[in-house]
Design a protein around this motif. Structure first.
Motif, PDB file in Angstrom:
ATOM      1  N   VAL A   6       0.852  -1.186   0.000  1.00 45.45           N
ATOM      2  CA  VAL A   6       0.000   0.000   0.000  1.00 45.45           C
ATOM      3  C   VAL A   6       0.886   1.233   0.000  1.00 45.45           C
ATOM      4  CG1 VAL A   6      -1.917  -1.155   1.167  1.00 45.45           C
ATOM      5  CG2 VAL A   6      -0.204   0.019   2.527  1.00 45.45           C
ATOM      6  N   LYS A   7       0.338   2.318  -0.465  1.00 43.32           N
ATOM      7  CA  LYS A   7       1.070   3.577  -0.552  1.00 43.32           C
ATOM      8  C   LYS A   7       0.547   4.521   0.526  1.00 43.32           C
ATOM      9  CE  LYS A   7       2.185   7.169  -3.897  1.00 43.32           C
ATOM     10  NZ  LYS A   7       1.969   7.625  -5.276  1.00 43.32           N
ATOM     11  N   ILE A   8       1.453   5.225   1.165  1.00 44.52           N
ATOM     12  CA  ILE A   8       1.063   6.207   2.174  1.00 44.52           C
ATOM     13  C   ILE A   8       0.645   7.481   1.461  1.00 44.52           C
ATOM     14  CG2 ILE A   8       1.833   7.606   4.124  1.00 44.52           C
ATOM     15  CD1 ILE A   8       3.777   5.356   4.816  1.00 44.52           C
ATOM     16  N   GLY A   9      -0.539   7.971   1.815  1.00 46.91           N
ATOM     17  CA  GLY A   9      -1.053   9.188   1.205  1.00 46.91           C
ATOM     18  C   GLY A   9      -0.464  10.448   1.810  1.00 46.91           C
ATOM     19  N   LYS A  10      -0.910  11.571   1.295  1.00 49.41           N
ATOM     20  CA  LYS A  10      -0.415  12.884   1.672  1.00 49.41           C
ATOM     21  C   LYS A  10      -0.477  13.123   3.183  1.00 49.41           C
ATOM     22  CE  LYS A  10      -1.637  16.089  -1.180  1.00 49.41           C
ATOM     23  NZ  LYS A  10      -2.357  17.144  -1.908  1.00 49.41           N
ATOM     24  N   ARG A  11      -1.543  12.668   3.827  1.00 50.63           N
ATOM     25  CA  ARG A  11      -1.722  12.911   5.263  1.00 50.63           C
ATOM     26  C   ARG A  11      -1.338  11.696   6.107  1.00 50.63           C
ATOM     27  NH1 ARG A  11      -7.646  15.433   5.494  1.00 50.63           N
ATOM     28  NH2 ARG A  11      -7.868  13.368   6.337  1.00 50.63           N
ATOM     29  N   GLY A  12      -0.515  10.800   5.549  1.00 47.07           N
ATOM     30  CA  GLY A  12      -0.059   9.634   6.298  1.00 47.07           C
ATOM     31  C   GLY A  12      -1.061   8.502   6.332  1.00 47.07           C
ATOM     32  N   ILE A  14      -3.243   5.233   4.961  1.00 51.82           N
ATOM     33  CA  ILE A  14      -3.122   4.085   4.072  1.00 51.82           C
ATOM     34  C   ILE A  14      -4.516   3.486   3.888  1.00 51.82           C
ATOM     35  CG2 ILE A  14      -0.750   3.531   4.739  1.00 51.82           C
ATOM     36  CD1 ILE A  14      -1.912   1.180   6.381  1.00 51.82           C
ATOM     37  N   THR A  15      -4.704   2.791   2.791  1.00 59.56           N
ATOM     38  CA  THR A  15      -5.965   2.101   2.552  1.00 59.56           C
ATOM     39  C   THR A  15      -5.704   0.608   2.701  1.00 59.56           C
ATOM     40  OG1 THR A  15      -6.714   3.809   1.033  1.00 59.56           O
ATOM     41  CG2 THR A  15      -7.803   1.662   0.875  1.00 59.56           C
ATOM     42  N   LEU A  16      -6.426  -0.008   3.612  1.00 56.94           N
ATOM     43  CA  LEU A  16      -6.306  -1.448   3.773  1.00 56.94           C
ATOM     44  C   LEU A  16      -7.055  -2.131   2.635  1.00 56.94           C
ATOM     45  CD1 LEU A  16      -6.967  -1.745   7.602  1.00 56.94           C
ATOM     46  CD2 LEU A  16      -4.778  -1.823   6.436  1.00 56.94           C
ATOM     47  N   PRO A  17      -6.457  -3.132   2.028  1.00 59.61           N
ATOM     48  CA  PRO A  17      -7.129  -3.818   0.928  1.00 59.61           C
ATOM     49  C   PRO A  17      -8.488  -4.392   1.351  1.00 59.61           C
ATOM     50  CG  PRO A  17      -4.828  -4.442   1.041  1.00 59.61           C
ATOM     51  CD  PRO A  17      -5.120  -3.650   2.271  1.00 59.61           C
ATOM     52  N   LYS A  18      -9.453  -4.340   0.439  1.00 58.94           N
ATOM     53  CA  LYS A  18     -10.811  -4.792   0.705  1.00 58.94           C
ATOM     54  C   LYS A  18     -10.839  -6.224   1.240  1.00 58.94           C
ATOM     55  CE  LYS A  18     -15.312  -5.330  -1.472  1.00 58.94           C
ATOM     56  NZ  LYS A  18     -16.084  -5.210  -2.698  1.00 58.94           N
ATOM     57  N   GLU A  19     -10.027  -7.096   0.659  1.00 55.67           N
ATOM     58  CA  GLU A  19      -9.992  -8.502   1.088  1.00 55.67           C
ATOM     59  C   GLU A  19      -9.641  -8.622   2.575  1.00 55.67           C
ATOM     60  OE1 GLU A  19      -7.606 -12.630   0.016  1.00 55.67           O
ATOM     61  OE2 GLU A  19      -7.269 -10.852  -1.208  1.00 55.67           O
ATOM     62  N   ILE A  20      -8.696  -7.827   3.030  1.00 51.40           N
ATOM     63  CA  ILE A  20      -8.295  -7.857   4.442  1.00 51.40           C
ATOM     64  C   ILE A  20      -9.386  -7.259   5.316  1.00 51.40           C
ATOM     65  CG2 ILE A  20      -6.652  -6.925   6.135  1.00 51.40           C
ATOM     66  CD1 ILE A  20      -4.482  -7.258   3.995  1.00 51.40           C
ATOM     67  N   ARG A  21      -9.959  -6.115   4.895  1.00 54.97           N
ATOM     68  CA  ARG A  21     -11.038  -5.494   5.682  1.00 54.97           C
ATOM     69  C   ARG A  21     -12.201  -6.461   5.860  1.00 54.97           C
ATOM     70  NH1 ARG A  21     -10.392  -1.238   1.954  1.00 54.97           N
ATOM     71  NH2 ARG A  21     -12.535  -1.545   1.266  1.00 54.97           N
ATOM     72  N   GLU A  22     -12.585  -7.131   4.785  1.00 50.99           N
ATOM     73  CA  GLU A  22     -13.709  -8.068   4.869  1.00 50.99           C
ATOM     74  C   GLU A  22     -13.361  -9.271   5.735  1.00 50.99           C
ATOM     75  OE1 GLU A  22     -14.691  -8.875   0.772  1.00 50.99           O
ATOM     76  OE2 GLU A  22     -15.951  -7.071   0.626  1.00 50.99           O
ATOM     77  N   LYS A  23     -12.176  -9.823   5.540  1.00 44.93           N
ATOM     78  CA  LYS A  23     -11.751 -11.001   6.306  1.00 44.93           C
ATOM     79  C   LYS A  23     -11.731 -10.710   7.804  1.00 44.93           C
ATOM     80  CE  LYS A  23      -7.877 -14.205   6.752  1.00 44.93           C
ATOM     81  NZ  LYS A  23      -6.882 -13.864   7.723  1.00 44.93           N
ATOM     82  N   GLU A  24     -11.279  -9.524   8.174  1.00 47.92           N
ATOM     83  CA  GLU A  24     -11.144  -9.154   9.583  1.00 47.92           C
ATOM     84  C   GLU A  24     -12.361  -8.415  10.140  1.00 47.92           C
ATOM     85  OE1 GLU A  24      -8.793 -10.247  11.539  1.00 47.92           O
ATOM     86  OE2 GLU A  24      -7.805 -11.237   9.857  1.00 47.92           O
ATOM     87  N   GLY A  25     -13.347  -8.153   9.304  1.00 44.19           N
ATOM     88  CA  GLY A  25     -14.544  -7.453   9.767  1.00 44.19           C
ATOM     89  C   GLY A  25     -14.287  -6.002  10.128  1.00 44.19           C
TER      90      GLY A  25
END
Length: 84
Positions: A6-12, A14-25
């Motif tokens: 993942v890439k760190i954005g302007k304000r620090g 990050i976006t967690l990948p959808k697959e991880i967000r869904e897997k971990e709720g």
């Protein structure tokens, strides 16, 4: 195991990948704890935002692991009071 880059954005941010967000709720408003362990960053899902008391307990445990005694920890707590 799911790995992503993942890439760190302007304000620090990050976006967690959808697959991880869904897997971990994980949803908007979920809490994650980030740790730096010798240059390795880890994220851990936590159920609620820790209270100040929880944080103080963790600090106390970390100090004990470093060899501080109850008495030296209490002295450290008193130190800022002396300065004010």
């Amino acid at each position: 195991m799911v790995e992503s880059i993942v890439k760190i954005g302007k304000r620090g941010q990050i976006t967690l990948p959808k697959e991880i967000r869904e897997k971990e709720g994980l949803k908007e408003g979920s809490f994650l704890e980030i740790s730096d362990i010798g240059g390795v960053l880890t994220l851990r899902k936590i159920e609620k935002k820790p209270s100040a008391l929880d944080l103080f307990k963790e600090v106390g445990e970390a100090l004990k692991k470093e060899g501080y005694t109850r008495e030296t920890i209490l002295e450290l707590v008193k130190e800022p009071r002396k300065a004010s």
